[in-house]
Motif scaffolding. Sequence first.
Motif, PDB file in Angstrom:
ATOM      1  N   ARG A 142       9.013  37.160 -29.330  1.00  0.00           N
ATOM      2  CA  ARG A 142       9.011  36.571 -27.996  1.00  0.00           C
ATOM      3  C   ARG A 142       7.879  35.559 -27.940  1.00  0.00           C
ATOM      4  O   ARG A 142       6.764  35.819 -28.412  1.00  0.00           O
ATOM      5  CB  ARG A 142       8.824  37.654 -26.939  1.00  0.00           C
ATOM      6  CG  ARG A 142       8.805  37.113 -25.553  1.00  0.00           C
ATOM      7  CD  ARG A 142       9.825  37.584 -24.529  1.00  0.00           C
ATOM      8  NE  ARG A 142      10.942  38.335 -24.952  1.00  0.00           N
ATOM      9  CZ  ARG A 142      11.220  39.584 -24.536  1.00  0.00           C
ATOM     10  NH1 ARG A 142      10.399  40.225 -23.736  1.00  0.00           N
ATOM     11  NH2 ARG A 142      12.313  40.190 -24.931  1.00  0.00           N
ATOM     12  N   VAL A 143       8.166  34.415 -27.350  1.00  0.00           N
ATOM     13  CA  VAL A 143       7.203  33.323 -27.234  1.00  0.00           C
ATOM     14  C   VAL A 143       7.187  32.843 -25.791  1.00  0.00           C
ATOM     15  O   VAL A 143       8.248  32.648 -25.192  1.00  0.00           O
ATOM     16  CB  VAL A 143       7.579  32.146 -28.162  1.00  0.00           C
ATOM     17  CG1 VAL A 143       6.595  31.005 -28.014  1.00  0.00           C
ATOM     18  CG2 VAL A 143       7.643  32.606 -29.608  1.00  0.00           C
ATOM     19  N   GLU A 144       5.994  32.667 -25.266  1.00  0.00           N
ATOM     20  CA  GLU A 144       5.836  32.063 -23.942  1.00  0.00           C
ATOM     21  C   GLU A 144       5.036  30.786 -24.126  1.00  0.00           C
ATOM     22  O   GLU A 144       3.912  30.820 -24.644  1.00  0.00           O
ATOM     23  CB  GLU A 144       5.112  33.007 -22.987  1.00  0.00           C
ATOM     24  CG  GLU A 144       4.943  32.430 -21.595  1.00  0.00           C
ATOM     25  CD  GLU A 144       4.189  33.356 -20.657  1.00  0.00           C
ATOM     26  OE1 GLU A 144       3.560  32.847 -19.721  1.00  0.00           O
ATOM     27  OE2 GLU A 144       4.225  34.576 -20.873  1.00  0.00           O
ATOM     28  N   VAL A 145       5.607  29.665 -23.723  1.00  0.00           N
ATOM     29  CA  VAL A 145       4.946  28.369 -23.849  1.00  0.00           C
ATOM     30  C   VAL A 145       4.842  27.745 -22.465  1.00  0.00           C
ATOM     31  O   VAL A 145       5.870  27.523 -21.807  1.00  0.00           O
ATOM     32  CB  VAL A 145       5.719  27.410 -24.787  1.00  0.00           C
ATOM     33  CG1 VAL A 145       4.966  26.102 -24.948  1.00  0.00           C
ATOM     34  CG2 VAL A 145       5.982  28.057 -26.126  1.00  0.00           C
ATOM     35  N   ASP A 146       3.624  27.510 -22.042  1.00  0.00           N
ATOM     36  CA  ASP A 146       3.378  26.872 -20.752  1.00  0.00           C
ATOM     37  C   ASP A 146       4.150  27.564 -19.622  1.00  0.00           C
ATOM     38  O   ASP A 146       4.752  26.925 -18.777  1.00  0.00           O
ATOM     39  CB  ASP A 146       3.752  25.389 -20.836  1.00  0.00           C
ATOM     40  CG  ASP A 146       2.909  24.544 -19.892  1.00  0.00           C
ATOM     41  OD1 ASP A 146       1.887  25.037 -19.371  1.00  0.00           O
ATOM     42  OD2 ASP A 146       3.288  23.374 -19.677  1.00  0.00           O
ATOM     43  N   GLY A 147       4.174  28.916 -19.684  1.00  0.00           N
ATOM     44  CA  GLY A 147       4.791  29.705 -18.624  1.00  0.00           C
ATOM     45  C   GLY A 147       6.267  30.017 -18.802  1.00  0.00           C
ATOM     46  O   GLY A 147       6.832  30.779 -18.032  1.00  0.00           O
ATOM     47  N   VAL A 186      -1.435  23.287 -25.676  1.00  0.00           N
ATOM     48  CA  VAL A 186      -0.552  23.836 -24.642  1.00  0.00           C
ATOM     49  C   VAL A 186      -0.697  25.367 -24.636  1.00  0.00           C
ATOM     50  O   VAL A 186      -0.549  26.006 -25.681  1.00  0.00           O
ATOM     51  CB  VAL A 186       0.918  23.432 -24.896  1.00  0.00           C
ATOM     52  CG1 VAL A 186       1.843  24.120 -23.901  1.00  0.00           C
ATOM     53  CG2 VAL A 186       1.075  21.926 -24.804  1.00  0.00           C
ATOM     54  N   PRO A 187      -0.991  25.979 -23.490  1.00  0.00           N
ATOM     55  CA  PRO A 187      -1.148  27.433 -23.432  1.00  0.00           C
ATOM     56  C   PRO A 187       0.132  28.137 -23.894  1.00  0.00           C
ATOM     57  O   PRO A 187       1.242  27.756 -23.508  1.00  0.00           O
ATOM     58  CB  PRO A 187      -1.417  27.712 -21.951  1.00  0.00           C
ATOM     59  CG  PRO A 187      -1.943  26.428 -21.409  1.00  0.00           C
ATOM     60  CD  PRO A 187      -1.249  25.350 -22.192  1.00  0.00           C
ATOM     61  N   HIS A 188      -0.052  29.171 -24.706  1.00  0.00           N
ATOM     62  CA  HIS A 188       1.094  29.920 -25.204  1.00  0.00           C
ATOM     63  C   HIS A 188       0.658  31.312 -25.637  1.00  0.00           C
ATOM     64  O   HIS A 188      -0.515  31.594 -25.776  1.00  0.00           O
ATOM     65  CB  HIS A 188       1.766  29.190 -26.380  1.00  0.00           C
ATOM     66  CG  HIS A 188       0.892  29.067 -27.576  1.00  0.00           C
ATOM     67  ND1 HIS A 188       0.011  28.009 -27.748  1.00  0.00           N
ATOM     68  CD2 HIS A 188       0.743  29.848 -28.680  1.00  0.00           C
ATOM     69  CE1 HIS A 188      -0.631  28.144 -28.887  1.00  0.00           C
ATOM     70  NE2 HIS A 188      -0.207  29.260 -29.475  1.00  0.00           N
ATOM     71  N   ARG A 189       1.648  32.162 -25.867  1.00  0.00           N
ATOM     72  CA  ARG A 189       1.410  33.461 -26.469  1.00  0.00           C
ATOM     73  C   ARG A 189       2.673  33.856 -27.221  1.00  0.00           C
ATOM     74  O   ARG A 189       3.754  33.312 -26.973  1.00  0.00           O
ATOM     75  CB  ARG A 189       0.993  34.519 -25.453  1.00  0.00           C
ATOM     76  CG  ARG A 189       1.872  34.697 -24.293  1.00  0.00           C
ATOM     77  CD  ARG A 189       1.248  35.579 -23.209  1.00  0.00           C
ATOM     78  NE  ARG A 189       2.313  36.074 -22.349  1.00  0.00           N
ATOM     79  CZ  ARG A 189       2.671  37.335 -22.226  1.00  0.00           C
ATOM     80  NH1 ARG A 189       2.020  38.288 -22.880  1.00  0.00           N
ATOM     81  NH2 ARG A 189       3.665  37.695 -21.448  1.00  0.00           N
ATOM     82  N   HIS A 190       2.525  34.780 -28.167  1.00  0.00           N
ATOM     83  CA  HIS A 190       3.652  35.227 -28.987  1.00  0.00           C
ATOM     84  C   HIS A 190       3.430  36.684 -29.339  1.00  0.00           C
ATOM     85  O   HIS A 190       2.306  37.113 -29.560  1.00  0.00           O
ATOM     86  CB  HIS A 190       3.787  34.368 -30.251  1.00  0.00           C
ATOM     87  CG  HIS A 190       2.483  33.941 -30.836  1.00  0.00           C
ATOM     88  ND1 HIS A 190       1.638  34.811 -31.496  1.00  0.00           N
ATOM     89  CD2 HIS A 190       1.848  32.749 -30.823  1.00  0.00           C
ATOM     90  CE1 HIS A 190       0.554  34.162 -31.885  1.00  0.00           C
ATOM     91  NE2 HIS A 190       0.651  32.914 -31.484  1.00  0.00           N
TER      92      HIS A 190
END
Length: 196
Positions: A74-79, A96-100
């Motif tokens: 799962r990846v979240e990029v810029d919300g 760019v803010p992100h999380r994985h």
Amino acid sequence: MSGGTDWDDAEPFVVRAGAEETDGEYARFESTMYPDGPPSESDLAHEPWGLDNDFEHVHPDQEERWAVVSGELRVEVDGEERTLTEGEEVTLPRAVPHRHWNPTDRPIRVVWERRPAHRTAEWAESVYALAQAGVTDAEGVPSLLQVAVWIDAYSAETAYPTVLPVAVQRTLAAMVAPLGRLFGLQATYERTDVRE
């Protein structure tokens, strides 16, 4: 990006290509990520490390690419969130803010890159090595002093949490890192170093 073997018979963290092999264009890694849930419930042969955390962060000086070898990422990029499955890839732009993270109850296998390479292979090896030595918390997070030493030495390679501006984190690290070094903390570790 090409993958490798499945997670259950593969080395947990492998450097596939460093700056030397790619003329600094990129650094490529293949890794097994912990399943969602408490690390103590997994039977993986390695300890959780920075890759297994899902905190929102930025890479101000590098682009990041992810490809799923097996499982789901799962990846979240810029919300905005999306789930990648086997064979799918995503590019995360610099700054760019992100999380994985692994959203499943099974380990997953991923290939990831940073562009340009800088000294990412050195930095990642150090983060992984300390976690395997048990010098981090249960989620693979080191002390703030250790993080300051890393930011001071690897400012281009560090994943910066979005809780503070990157410039502030770099300034604080430059002030605190000498104290960490005074206590014997280093910027660079290898797996062979921490086994001893």
